[in-house]
Design an enzyme around this catalytic site. Structure first.
Site, PDB file in Angstrom:
ATOM      1  N   SER A  74       0.776  -1.245   0.000  1.00  0.00           N
ATOM      2  CA  SER A  74       0.000   0.000   0.000  1.00  0.00           C
ATOM      3  C   SER A  74       0.804   1.291   0.000  1.00  0.00           C
ATOM      4  O   SER A  74       0.211   2.372  -0.095  1.00  0.00           O
ATOM      5  CB  SER A  74      -0.966   0.013   1.187  1.00  0.00           C
ATOM      6  OG  SER A  74      -2.043  -0.864   0.956  1.00  0.00           O
TER       7      SER A  74
ATOM      8  N   LYS B 277       0.094   3.842  -2.659  1.00  0.00           N
ATOM      9  CA  LYS B 277      -0.922   4.898  -2.560  1.00  0.00           C
ATOM     10  C   LYS B 277      -0.332   6.294  -2.428  1.00  0.00           C
ATOM     11  O   LYS B 277      -1.055   7.282  -2.572  1.00  0.00           O
ATOM     12  CB  LYS B 277      -1.872   4.580  -1.409  1.00  0.00           C
ATOM     13  CG  LYS B 277      -2.729   3.363  -1.704  1.00  0.00           C
ATOM     14  CD  LYS B 277      -3.395   2.782  -0.474  1.00  0.00           C
ATOM     15  CE  LYS B 277      -4.153   1.506  -0.848  1.00  0.00           C
ATOM     16  NZ  LYS B 277      -4.548   0.713   0.319  1.00  0.00           N
TER      17      LYS B 277
ATOM     18  N   SER C 155      -5.722   3.642   4.410  1.00  0.00           N
ATOM     19  CA  SER C 155      -5.278   2.747   3.342  1.00  0.00           C
ATOM     20  C   SER C 155      -6.450   2.082   2.610  1.00  0.00           C
ATOM     21  O   SER C 155      -6.380   0.904   2.240  1.00  0.00           O
ATOM     22  CB  SER C 155      -4.335   1.672   3.899  1.00  0.00           C
ATOM     23  OG  SER C 155      -3.499   1.181   2.893  1.00  0.00           O
TER      24      SER C 155
ATOM     25  N   LYS D  36       3.327   6.530   4.960  1.00  0.00           N
ATOM     26  CA  LYS D  36       2.303   5.584   4.506  1.00  0.00           C
ATOM     27  C   LYS D  36       2.740   4.167   4.834  1.00  0.00           C
ATOM     28  O   LYS D  36       3.885   3.777   4.586  1.00  0.00           O
ATOM     29  CB  LYS D  36       2.092   5.712   2.990  1.00  0.00           C
ATOM     30  CG  LYS D  36       0.997   4.798   2.448  1.00  0.00           C
ATOM     31  CD  LYS D  36      -0.368   5.244   2.902  1.00  0.00           C
ATOM     32  CE  LYS D  36      -1.435   4.193   2.614  1.00  0.00           C
ATOM     33  NZ  LYS D  36      -1.352   3.031   3.544  1.00  0.00           N
TER      34      LYS D  36
END
Length: 387
Positions: free
Chosen positions: A66, A69, A121, A231
């Site tokens: 993720s 992203k 997320s 992130k």
């Protein structure tokens, strides 16, 4: 003007200021501890200069989960559509994995989706963003790879906007992801979203309470006081991935780990190593031109910003600055308007390597209106007075 004249060379001794002085014994101890980094790939980069302060297998292609992203978020922000209302599709709602529980047909602002993407997320948010910004998920993936090429992510390929293991052709490296974060952190809105601990978004249709999203990045919310954003990521095949940023004593760092069982502690260890082993050298923009003795330029030039670069204590003596100026032309003295706005540059060297440079401007050739506009140009180019 093609000919450049070297005016002055000087060691930056009195002009170099330091944001912090490292404790050498502590730094040496931490350097040894860096051998214990759990990640298969890791990197620590100084944000402004891009200097790599530590790396471990940083150029090997791996699954990234993720942290994908980050790219999805910055493309959404740069699209200029953050205030658009997005209609959530069935495809978005049925995306597997982590979710912010969107409903099919729901109408929600793109800005809220980006917060849900970065803080929680949400894979459903990623698809909804992709469809709205790119016209389709496939169209958005094209934009992702186009942006990756622009940034210089040479060992990266995106196949989706969320990082799920639904493609064999979705990968990056620790170094490339640091480049992406370095690029994204130049954007004010991205910095704000990335560093938000809690965000409240409007309720879904049929619900009577607002959504409240708390950031999954524990470094930001509880574990590391200097963390400014980042992130998280995880899939069964990628394992734990993490990109974070931290700031202390005037130095901004980026840390990336891929396949890291102990990623929180990996990032803390890298940051502590960076902050204790390196310092931010700064040559003040006003003082760097004081050594110029040429009568034409003396007191008439200014640098667009300070020179800065992260260095170790041992490297301080290797720092020096050279100022290069165009050779003054006869017509300049007769007609000041013929003098170029940019008349040279100041370059910071670490040994023989140029590590930073700033344009030098001729002050008298600029009206107030021109002066204002030229500084706006430098700010846009990322070389404004705030560095």
């Amino acid at each position: 003007m093609k000919i450049r004249k070297q005016i002055v060379l000087f060691i930056a001794a009195m002009m170099v200021l330091f944001s912090c002085i490292p404790d050498r014994a502590k730094a040496i101890g931490q350097e040894k501890e860096m051998n214990g980094i759990s990640a298969q790939s890791a990197i620590l980069m100084e944000q402004r200069s891009g200097r790599v302060l530590f790396e471990k297998d940083a150029h090997t292609k791996r699954r990234i989960a993720s942290i994908t992203k980050i790219m999805t978020a910055i493309l959404a922000i740069e699209s200029g559509k953050m205030n658009d209302t997005v209609t959530v599709s069935a495809r978005a709602v049925h995306t597997e994995g982590s979710s912010i529980y969107l409903k099919e047909g729901e109408k929600i602002k793109l800005r809220h989706l980006v917060y849900g993407l970065m803080l929680r997320s949400g894979n459903d948010a990623a698809v909804a963003i992709a469809e709205h910004v790119g016209g389709s998920v496939e169209g958005f993936v094209f934009l992702m790879n186009q942006k990756a090429a622009e940034i210089g992510m040479r060992n990266t390929h995106f196949a989706n906007p969320h990082g799920l293991d639904d493609s064999e052709n979705h990968y990056s490296t620790a170094y490339d992801m640091a480049l992406l974060m370095q690029y994204a952190m130049k954007n004010k809105e991205f910095r704000k979203i990335s560093g938000t601990e809690v965000y409240r978004a409007p309720a879904a249709p049929g619900e009577d309470w607002d959504r409240v999203w708390r950031n999954k990045n524990k470094l930001l919310t509880s574990l590391y006081e200097y963390c400014t954003g980042g992130k998280t990521g995880y899939t069964k095949r990628a394992k734990r991935t993490l990109v974070t940023t931290a700031s202390k004593g005037g130095m901004d760092l980026i840390a990336v780990t891929l396949d890291a069982p102990d990623d929180w502690n990996d990032h803390i260890a890298m940051y502590e190593y960076g902050f204790n082993h390196y310092m931010m050298a700064k040559v003040n923009r006003k003082r760097m031109v004081k050594k110029v003795r040429d009568s034409f330029y003396r007191k008439n030039i200014q640098a667009s910003r300070d020179l800065r670069y992260p260095v170790t204590e041992e490297e301080i003596k290797e720092l020096h600055v050279k100022v290069y100026l165009l050779r003054p032309q006869k017509e300049w003295k007769k007609d000041e308007s013929s003098i170029p706005t940019i008349v040279g540059k100041a370059v910071l060297y670490l040994g023989d390597k140029a590590v930073d440079e700033v344009p030098l401007l001729y002050k008298k050739s600029m009206s107030k209106e021109t002066d204002h506009s030229i500084w706006n140009v430098f700010h846009f180019l990322g070389v404004g007075s705030d560095g």
